[in-house]
Write an enzyme that holds these catalytic residues in place. Structure first.
Site, PDB file in Angstrom:
ATOM      1  N   ARG A  97       0.842  -1.194   0.000  1.00  0.00           N
ATOM      2  CA  ARG A  97       0.000   0.000   0.000  1.00  0.00           C
ATOM      3  C   ARG A  97       0.881   1.249   0.000  1.00  0.00           C
ATOM      4  O   ARG A  97       1.956   1.250   0.623  1.00  0.00           O
ATOM      5  CB  ARG A  97      -0.872  -0.030   1.260  1.00  0.00           C
ATOM      6  CG  ARG A  97      -1.839   1.123   1.420  1.00  0.00           C
ATOM      7  CD  ARG A  97      -2.914   1.124   0.385  1.00  0.00           C
ATOM      8  NE  ARG A  97      -4.082   1.909   0.771  1.00  0.00           N
ATOM      9  CZ  ARG A  97      -4.986   2.326  -0.102  1.00  0.00           C
ATOM     10  NH1 ARG A  97      -4.864   2.052  -1.393  1.00  0.00           N
ATOM     11  NH2 ARG A  97      -6.040   3.003   0.294  1.00  0.00           N
ATOM     12  N   THR A 372      -8.896   1.248  -9.450  1.00  0.00           N
ATOM     13  CA  THR A 372      -8.230   0.075  -8.954  1.00  0.00           C
ATOM     14  C   THR A 372      -8.391  -1.057  -9.975  1.00  0.00           C
ATOM     15  O   THR A 372      -9.271  -0.990 -10.815  1.00  0.00           O
ATOM     16  CB  THR A 372      -8.943  -0.265  -7.613  1.00  0.00           C
ATOM     17  OG1 THR A 372      -8.868   0.886  -6.794  1.00  0.00           O
ATOM     18  CG2 THR A 372      -8.406  -1.439  -6.912  1.00  0.00           C
ATOM     19  N   THR A 390      -3.977  -0.269  -7.152  1.00  0.00           N
ATOM     20  CA  THR A 390      -4.754   0.952  -7.354  1.00  0.00           C
ATOM     21  C   THR A 390      -3.868   2.163  -7.574  1.00  0.00           C
ATOM     22  O   THR A 390      -2.724   2.192  -7.102  1.00  0.00           O
ATOM     23  CB  THR A 390      -5.655   1.216  -6.122  1.00  0.00           C
ATOM     24  OG1 THR A 390      -6.440   2.384  -6.352  1.00  0.00           O
ATOM     25  CG2 THR A 390      -4.850   1.428  -4.859  1.00  0.00           C
ATOM     26  N   ASN A 392      -6.022   4.838  -7.276  1.00  0.00           N
ATOM     27  CA  ASN A 392      -7.203   5.485  -6.722  1.00  0.00           C
ATOM     28  C   ASN A 392      -8.180   5.932  -7.808  1.00  0.00           C
ATOM     29  O   ASN A 392      -8.946   5.128  -8.286  1.00  0.00           O
ATOM     30  CB  ASN A 392      -6.842   6.629  -5.775  1.00  0.00           C
ATOM     31  CG  ASN A 392      -7.947   6.846  -4.752  1.00  0.00           C
ATOM     32  OD1 ASN A 392      -8.779   5.965  -4.552  1.00  0.00           O
ATOM     33  ND2 ASN A 392      -7.984   7.993  -4.112  1.00  0.00           N
ATOM     34  N   ASP A 414      -7.739   8.531   0.299  1.00  0.00           N
ATOM     35  CA  ASP A 414      -8.264   7.391   1.059  1.00  0.00           C
ATOM     36  C   ASP A 414      -8.080   7.570   2.563  1.00  0.00           C
ATOM     37  O   ASP A 414      -8.631   6.799   3.352  1.00  0.00           O
ATOM     38  CB  ASP A 414      -7.608   6.073   0.608  1.00  0.00           C
ATOM     39  CG  ASP A 414      -8.353   5.441  -0.560  1.00  0.00           C
ATOM     40  OD1 ASP A 414      -9.475   5.875  -0.855  1.00  0.00           O
ATOM     41  OD2 ASP A 414      -7.800   4.509  -1.185  1.00  0.00           O
ATOM     42  N   SER A 443      -7.843   1.135   3.021  1.00  0.00           N
ATOM     43  CA  SER A 443      -8.270   0.721   1.688  1.00  0.00           C
ATOM     44  C   SER A 443      -9.517  -0.153   1.768  1.00  0.00           C
ATOM     45  O   SER A 443      -9.818  -0.722   2.815  1.00  0.00           O
ATOM     46  CB  SER A 443      -7.150  -0.087   1.030  1.00  0.00           C
ATOM     47  OG  SER A 443      -7.572  -0.630  -0.199  1.00  0.00           O
ATOM     48  N   SER A 444     -10.219  -0.250   0.647  1.00  0.00           N
ATOM     49  CA  SER A 444     -11.343  -1.196   0.535  1.00  0.00           C
ATOM     50  C   SER A 444     -10.959  -2.411  -0.298  1.00  0.00           C
ATOM     51  O   SER A 444     -11.797  -3.292  -0.542  1.00  0.00           O
ATOM     52  CB  SER A 444     -12.547  -0.528  -0.125  1.00  0.00           C
ATOM     53  OG  SER A 444     -12.992   0.544   0.649  1.00  0.00           O
ATOM     54  N   GLY A 464     -13.088  -0.463  -7.643  1.00  0.00           N
ATOM     55  CA  GLY A 464     -14.341   0.276  -7.456  1.00  0.00           C
ATOM     56  C   GLY A 464     -14.527   0.944  -6.116  1.00  0.00           C
ATOM     57  O   GLY A 464     -15.666   1.136  -5.685  1.00  0.00           O
ATOM     58  N   GLY A 465     -13.419   1.276  -5.411  1.00  0.00           N
ATOM     59  CA  GLY A 465     -13.568   1.985  -4.132  1.00  0.00           C
ATOM     60  C   GLY A 465     -14.437   1.174  -3.179  1.00  0.00           C
ATOM     61  O   GLY A 465     -14.236  -0.026  -2.997  1.00  0.00           O
TER      62      GLY A 465
END
Ligand code: GLY
Length: 562
Positions: A97, A372, A390, A392, A414, A443-444, A464-465
């Site tokens: 990340r 992403t 990602t 973003n 984020d 993050s998702s 897709g967030g």
């Protein structure tokens, strides 16, 4: 919705309803399967498997190839997460990340009155987090790959140097961001056609990117985080008023983390731990869902949609308060993914009425003790890799690093820039995810592997967030509970709810009028028609020993098996 976002939305609606480049049936293979957001990247993965590489070699090759052929989201200027299942039965995860720069601070996106300025965290040079992809892909390869690093990165270098033909949708996507690319000479140079728009079939050659990848091929991460490329990153940041230093790049480190484990009936769920909320959200949802006794025919019924959205609201409420970078905030992981806590949540859900104002993040004192791209790979020995990366937003910050040819992310959005203020995905956060130097933003991303009898049965994830989480959960339930084949499970319409805003969004043909009216009777607020995630998934038929791949019809990816 801004005009740009709106035109992009219309573009996707057009594409979604008029064009389908992906197979309408699961693609099968006995020896390996690669599913990614671009056909050329999937071909790179398969060619690596055919050369004798394992799933990690293929995944790393796909990752670098996507950086070339899918600049929309795949990029060395971003970060991501990788879940690995080895054929010896062990599992692990690689966290690459992005991190906040050392000069980042909690007030950096606030004005002098303490008001949050969303444009600062979403656009321009100070929206950039320190990229992790190069370090992460290299780490995974060095530790778990079989082929030489040169062999896995060379196909990407060739694609960048020789170019590849843009398909219609890719030319249109690049054109839809034309004005934004033109704001930066470095971006205009790479992502416009000599200052004009692209046409179907134009060749996209990326010589600067080829040179950057060449440096990575020769020097590994040192070829990115130090020397020529690092100088270009710091110079670009400085020129545009950014804060990235050489120290930020030199200090970037990959973290190998113990995977999160959960269960759903007879299946073992392997998910990504924090700083992603994905693993917790997926396991927590399935835990709650385990309490229901649904008949198969209930898929798509108002009862099913009611419970699904009530579960989603609660996991997003918990996400908003309890999850952040574990090095900076003590995340109550064990409680969040416990069956006991899930029972408490289940018991709160009313059969007949939706709740929103009455949902708050869980209070654990009551108990002792959630743009992403994703790719999924499996090889002939059963090694499985699930990777989500990602930058973003679409094309990240839209800023190409001058002379280095790659787009920077805008991942700082984020973080929770101010408690209670929504980010670009409408997600709200708190202390757990506040901005701090060198911290990883929440993050998702939800790369997931499901095991049955200790062997992989599903490998999946999505971009897709916030919709990453809800897409992955729905596909999991479609396969593991409703017994759909993998293509059907990925393609059928989905819904999305993320607690705040209180809005049940749904896809075209996702909710019939009578289902909508039943949901309204239960006090649901029906939201917008939109696209919910683009899943890349593999299903393993353990009895016949066959791999089935499915690339979501919502995108333009490709599943290739052999
Ligand atoms: N940038 C989207 C996410 O990491 O959730």
């Amino acid at each position: 919705m801004s005009m740009r976002t709106f035109s992009s939305y219309l573009f996707f609606i057009f594409i979604f309803t008029h064009v389908s480049l992906t197979a309408d049936y699961p693609v099968s293979g006995k020896n390996g399967m690669v599913v990614s957001a671009h056909r050329l990247a999937s071909e790179v993965g398969i060619s690596i498997l055919k050369k004798g590489g394992n799933a990690v070699d293929a995944a790393v090759g796909v990752g670098f190839a996507l950086a070339v052929v899918y600049p929309y989201a795949g990029n060395i200027g971003g970060g991501g997460f990788m879940i690995l299942h080895h054929s010896d039965g062990t599992n692990t995860s690689v966290d690459f990340r992005e991190t906040a720069p050392e000069f980042a601070h909690p007030e950096m996106y606030l004005n002098e009155n303490g008001e949050y300025l969303p444009s600062l965290s979403r656009e321009g040079i100070i929206s950039i987090g320190i990229p992790g992809s190069v370090a992460g892909l290299h780490y995974a390869h060095q530790k778990y790959g079989k082929l030489s690093f040169e062999e896995v990165i060379l196909p990407a270098i060739a694609l960048a140097r020789n170019g590849f033909e843009l398909e219609f949708y890719q030319a249109e996507l690049l054109n839809s961001f034309y004005d934004e690319f033109c704001k930066y000479e470095s971006s205009k140079k790479i992502f416009t056609n000599n200052g004009s728009k692209y046409k179907n079939g134009d060749l996209l050659v990326q010589k600067d990117l080829a040179s950057t990848l060449e440096l990575i091929k020769i020097n590994g991460p040192e070829g990115f985080y130090r020397g020529e490329t690092a100088d270009k990153i710091v110079t670009m940041s400085h020129k545009l008023g950014g804060i990235i230093t050489h120290g930020d790049l030199e200090n970037y480190s990959v973290i190998e983390r113990k995977v999160l484990k959960g269960s759903f009936n007879d299946y073992e769920i392997i998910g990504m731990p924090p700083p992603s909320s994905g693993g917790i959200a997926v396991i927590q949802s399935l835990n709650i869902f385990e309490n229901f006794d649904f008949a198969k025919q209930q898929w798509g019924s108002s009862n099913y949609i009611h419970y699904l959205s009530e579960i989603f609201k609660r996991i997003f409420a918990d996400r908003s308060k309890h999850i952040g970078d574990p090095e900076y905030y003590q995340v109550p992981v064990d409680v969040l993914i416990s069956k006991e806590y899930s029972k408490i949540i289940f018991n709160e859900i009313s059969d007949t009425a939706a709740s929103a104002e009455t949902i708050y993040p869980g209070d654990f004192n009551q108990i002792e003790s959630h743009e992403t791209t994703h790719y999924s790979v499996i090889d002939s020995e059963g090694n499985a890799v699930s990777v989500t990366t990602t930058i973003n937003s679409a094309y990240g910050s839209k800023i190409v690093c001058e002379g280095a040819g790659f787009l920077f992310n805008n991942e700082m959005d984020d973080f929770s820039s101010k408690p209670g203020e929504p980010n670009q995905f409408g997600l709200i956060g708190s202390e757990a995810n506040k901005i701090e130097p060198r911290k990883r933003m929440l993050s998702s991303m939800s790369p997931t592997i499901v095991l049955k009898n200790d062997q992989p049965i599903l490998i999946l994830g999505a971009p897709g967030g916030s919709t990453i989480i809800t897409s992955v959960i729905q596909v999991l339930i479609n396969v593991l509970h409703f017994g759909m084949d993998i293509k059907q499970a990925v393609d059928v319409p989905r819904i999305h709810h993320q607690w705040r805003p209180d809005r049940l969004d749904y896809e075209n043909f996702g909710l019939s009028d009578d289902v909508i009216s039943n949901l309204i009777k239960r006090k649901h607020i029906i939201g917008n028609k939109r696209i919910v995630g683009r899943v890349q998934a593999i299903f393993v038929d353990q009895e016949q020993n066959v791999y089935f791949g499915a690339s979501d019809k919502r995108g333009f990816g490709s599943a290739i098996g052999y």
